[in-house]
Design an enzyme around this catalytic site. Structure first.
Site, short mmCIF file in Angstrom:
data_model
loop_
_atom_site.label_atom_id
_atom_site.label_comp_id
_atom_site.label_asym_id
_atom_site.label_seq_id
_atom_site.Cartn_x
_atom_site.Cartn_y
_atom_site.Cartn_z
CG ASP A 109 -3.53 -5.75 -0.65
OD1 ASP A 109 -4.09 -6.87 -0.62
OD2 ASP A 109 -4.16 -4.69 -0.69
CD GLU A 122 -9.51 -7.11 0.81
OE1 GLU A 122 -10.68 -7.24 1.19
OE2 GLU A 122 -8.69 -6.40 1.44
ZN LIG Z 1 -8.11 -8.31 4.64
#
Ligand SMILES: [Zn+2]
Length: 409
Positions: A80, A175
């Protein structure tokens, strides 16, 4: 044959911005799209045991090509991009043979990466600098990590003379919204230790993160007509301001650096009747971290007594801890990365992270996991840029770590 640049450009063109407000896993469908593409590319590279979970985790293995008993090394990058800036319709620009001048990303005053504002640009004169067109982020965080890992795998597959143990690969979703480790199956991953390839500029090597907590404060005031408020009104907004006023001014993000922790007010909503505040609390030192939390509690206690008509509630929760304590017993894995950089002519820059990484949480889940550079600058910004040469260096460092482990055992 696919180059690192081809891969990088292909990955940044898929919009994988994660979304805090989503309750889906992964939080956005674009991440699944990239995960499926990577699964296919891993198959084409001839990796084994390739898995894509319904939550968007891609895992794969490169089997050992030697009988030596070697530890399994993992490499991890995230799919992401940050929710801060759009990752839709990313249009990467390449500045070949950079000459040290301003980088014009587009037409308009804000679409210039000024050499004056970013003095680190001059470190890359003569190199190829990649930016977005200034309307989106680039997504080098962390597609540079993915591209570096994929390129290292491709290199190992086409160089059978490089002997290595089993290598485990994972690409993880979400993340940037702090959920990258939530559904990470450490056991299924099967590595003895791992590296996240998610750091910044060339040479970065990190194994210390903040300890982190989030505090939500709900204040219920006593609302009375202001004309008749004498000794009765308790204004929730003013109580919120008073609470913030009790926290040390010098312990705010804008006044702290290196190993200095902070209280960060990142949300305040309210009226006379009710107010809500959100703080994040950060410190590398566990003891100071606990003290900061205790101090905030004592402030809330004090205000609850002072304004006994009002209601003040504190909900505080730890988010992650400094991975240092989990890395130190395996310190050779830091030394290994350092040596891999030095052998590639890169000066290791070991610095504490003023944030967290998936690796921090994974370290506490039993997988020691320092972070190595991707080469990128200005993450989470429209001014994000990455020199191609740094990204290539990241890929070489990955291969070197693998070779060093084989040579040392
Ligand atoms: Zn990163």
């Amino acid at each position: 044959m696919d180059t690192l640049l081809d891969r990088f450009i292909r990955y940044v063109k898929i919009d994988t911005q994660s979304a805090e407000e989503s309750s889906a896993h992964p939080s956005t469908p674009g991440q699944m799209e990239l995960a499926r593409l990577l699964k296919q590319e891993l198959q084409e590279l001839g990796l084994s045991n390739i898995r894509l979970s319904d939550k968007g985790y891609v895992m794969a293995e490169l089997p050992a090509n030697t009988d030596k008993a070697l530890p399994v090394i993992g490499f991890i990058a995230h799919l992401d991009t940050s929710p801060d800036v759009s990752g839709k319709n990313v249009f990467p620009l390449l500045f070949h043979d950079y000459d040290g001048s301003d980088l014009i990303l587009g037409e308009g005053e804000n679409l210039v990466l000024k050499a004056e504002d970013y003095p680190e640009l001059k470190d890359y004169i003569g190199q190829t600098i990649i930016t977005s067109n200034g309307t989106t982020l680039l997504g080098a965080d962390d597609k540079a990590g993915i591209a570096a890992i994929m390129t290292a795998l491709s290199h190992l597959q086409s160089s059978p003379d490089i002997k290595h143990g089993k290598i485990a690969i994972a690409f993880t979703p979400d993340e940037e919204i702090g959920q990258g480790a939530d559904h990470f199956n450490v056991e299924a991953f099967g590595a003895d230790f791992a590296y996240t390839v998610d750091g910044g500029p060339l040479g970065e090597l990190e194994y210390e993160t903040f300890n982190a907590a989030i505090a939500h404060i709900d204040i219920k005031g006593v609302n009375v007509h202001p004309g008749t408020a004498y000794m009765r009104m308790q204004n929730a907004l003013l109580i919120a301001m008073e609470l913030n006023g009790m926290l040390p001014v010098n312990e705010r993000p804008e006044f702290t650096r290196d190993y200095e922790g902070f209280y960060h007010l990142n949300k305040l909503d309210g009226s006379v009747e009710a107010a809500k505040m959100t703080y994040i609390i950060r410190d590398h030192d566990r003891e100071k971290f606990e003290q900061k939390k205790a101090y905030l509690e004592s402030c809330v206690d004090f205000l609850s007594k002072k304004y006994c008509g009002a209601g003040i509630k504190l909900h505080m929760q730890d988010q992650y801890y400094n991975m240092k304590e989990k890395i130190e017993p395996f310190f050779h894995i830091v030394t290994l990365a350092e040596q891999a950089m030095e052998e590639n002519g890169i000066e290791p820059l070991i610095r504490p992270i003023r944030g967290g990484t998936d690796g921090a949480r994974l370290s506490f889940m039993g997988l020691p996991c320092p972070n190595i550079f991707t080469g990128g600058h200005n993450f989470h910004s429209r001014y994000e840029f990455i020199p191609l040469e740094s990204m290539e260096a990241a890929s070489r460092v990955i291969v070197k770590i693998i070779q060093l482990v084989e040579a040392q055992e």
